[in-house]
Design an enzyme around this catalytic site. Structure first.
Site, short mmCIF file in Angstrom:
data_model
loop_
_atom_site.label_atom_id
_atom_site.label_comp_id
_atom_site.label_asym_id
_atom_site.label_seq_id
_atom_site.Cartn_x
_atom_site.Cartn_y
_atom_site.Cartn_z
N HIS A 150 -36.25 -16.03 9.71
CA HIS A 150 -35.74 -17.34 9.30
C HIS A 150 -35.28 -18.18 10.48
CE1 HIS A 150 -34.67 -20.35 6.57
NE2 HIS A 150 -34.02 -19.65 5.66
N ARG A 151 -35.15 -17.59 11.67
CA ARG A 151 -34.78 -18.36 12.85
C ARG A 151 -35.94 -19.23 13.33
NH1 ARG A 151 -33.03 -13.58 16.71
NH2 ARG A 151 -35.07 -12.88 15.90
#
Length: 484
Positions: A455-456
């Site tokens: 998700h980064r």
């Protein structure tokens, strides 16, 4: 005279390896370059060659041992050992002669200095007698002064003891406040957000770490090293287990080889990457018909033509549309590395454990070439023939436990990648086509898909679009052939 052969860094900073096979025994003669040991590092077997010629005197390890850098492997007698001993003895004889000559010269110097010492002693006695009377007068004055100092010292000592007792009765709040204030006043340590989070999880103070990154930046490796030296371990890792034998028979099996590396890698992946999953199903009815029609031809020319081959091609098509899934995150420099090549990691179950060899240039291979490459790689993996270089450089990993069963899975990302695709078991299921007023039910082959992503680097909308593009390619094999 015997010498020692120690384990050296097997490459890329690796510090340990497991001994798979020892190729020599005590008394064996080896030549420079002969293979004496096979070890496993990062799930790959590596041969260790002798950097000497000589006879093995003692083997200091056994199969199954885990050896670290600088551990002793063998003691050996080099082929030129006798000549070296003769040379050493000759040099020792010359040294002994030189030592004797030095001793003789020293004796002569000592006899000359004795005469000088005798005359100096006589003059010393005369000066001593003259100074004795002066010393007696000084001693009487010093005794009077010392009595006065002792009285003053006793009074000071009593005062110090009283002050010490008063301080012991009070809590040491001042020192703690001072320490906390000093830490607050320190400038922030350069480190990525993920590195700071890891430091908090490990209970490590960034101010106490010697940075190794560019411009004094603390890296995740620095934090991990500091945690091993004395930081807090992940929750539950330090809790003592109960004695299970009190409830029945037990057996302990050492965590070795592939399982040990897998445990380390998966722990690293789960603690460092914020995993998110997007799941969907693809109608692969027509794709399976296409695969079945060309299975025999492909097998004659390359190998087993499976659904995995076609999914790999569809993955590359989707990766070209969404390059942020074909990437790696550089935390230290706060950059995303976009890759312009397409190497797909393929999870392979073996007797030793899970291996992930990399299939190179999937975009440049036709279906026959890709089938042959996958078949050869899987066979080498199961035969234990992969090298470490065969499992490096992947862009994204594909894992397919579907043939074993399962409708869904949540695979862990293979660092330093940012995404992984998992396949469930393709099943024939009834599917409704049409709308509420006009519909029909047909049997269709449905393939569960599970995309795990970092998700980064990517968001949920990115993942949804990636999977939708992938499904579109899988559900229309004619179009897929044109796209790949």
């Amino acid at each position: 005279m015997s010498e020692e052969f120690k384990f050296s860094d097997p490459g890329e900073g690796l510090q340990e390896a497991e001994v798979l096979e020892i190729h020599v025994a005590e008394g064996d003669h080896v030549n420079d370059g002969d293979t004496v040991l096979t070890v496993e590092t990062d799930k790959a077997a590596t041969d260790v060659s002798a950097p000497f010629s000589g006879t093995i005197e003692k083997v200091h390890l056994k199969t199954g041992d885990v050896v670290r850098v600088d551990d002793l492997l063998f003691s050996y007698v080099p082929d030129d050992g006798d000549d070296e001993e003769d040379t050493d003895s000759g040099e020792q004889g010359e040294k002994d002669e030189e030592d004797k000559k030095d001793e003789k010269d020293q004796e002569e110097e000592t006899s000359e200095s004795d005469d000088e010492n005798q005359s100096s002693k006589e003059s010393t006695r005369e000066s001593s007698e003259e100074s004795a009377e002066d010393e007696k007068a000084e001693e009487s004055d010093q005794e009077a002064a010392s009595d006065e100092d002792e009285e003053q010292g006793d009074r000071q000592e009593k005062d110090d003891e009283g002050e010490k007792k008063r301080q012991e009765k009070q809590p040491d709040k001042t020192d703690k406040k001072t320490a906390r204030k000093a830490k607050r006043d320190q400038p922030p340590v350069p480190a990525a957000p993920s590195t700071r989070r890891l430091a908090r999880e490990r209970g490590v103070d960034l101010h106490d770490i010697e940075p190794s990154g560019p411009q004094g930046r603390v890296t995740t490796e620095d934090v991990e090293a500091a945690a091993k030296e004395g930081g807090r371990q992940p929750p539950g890792s330090g809790k003592a287990l109960p004695d299970f034998s009190q409830w029945g028979d037990t057996e302990r099996v050492a965590i070795r080889s592939v399982r040990r590396v897998t445990a380390e890698r998966m722990t690293q992946s789960w603690t460092q990457i914020p995993h998110v999953y997007h799941q969907d199903v693809a109608d692969v009815t027509e794709l399976e018909r296409f695969r079945h029609d060309y299975e025999a031809s492909a097998q004659e020319n390359g190998g087993k033509f499976t659904l995995t081959i076609l999914v790999m091609k569809a993955m590359v098509f989707a990766l070209k549309q969404f390059p942020h899934f074909n990437a790696s995150l550089d935390n230290e420099n706060q950059e995303i590395v976009l890759k312009r090549y397409f190497h797909v990691g393929l999870a392979v179950a073996t007797e030793r454990g899970l291996l992930v060899p990399v299939i190179r240039d999937v975009d440049k291979k036709n279906l026959i070439e890709l089938t042959e490459a996958v078949s050869t790689t899987v066979e080498r993996a199961r035969n234990g023939e992969l090298g470490r270089e065969d499992m490096e450089g992947g862009c994204m990993t594909l894992t397919n436990p579907g043939p074993l069963g399962g409708t869904a899975l949540t695979p862990l990302i293979n660092l330093p990648e940012v995404a992984i695709l998992g396949l469930g078991q393709a099943r024939l299921e009834p599917v409704v086509h049409g709308d509420l007023d006009n519909y029909e039910v047909k049997p269709r082959l449905l393939l569960p898909l599970s995309l795990g992503f970092d998700h980064r680097v990517n968001d949920g909308a990115d993942a949804a679009n990636f999977v939708t593009t992938l499904i579109g390619a899988l559900e229309d094999p004619q179009s897929l052939l044109l796209k790949i």
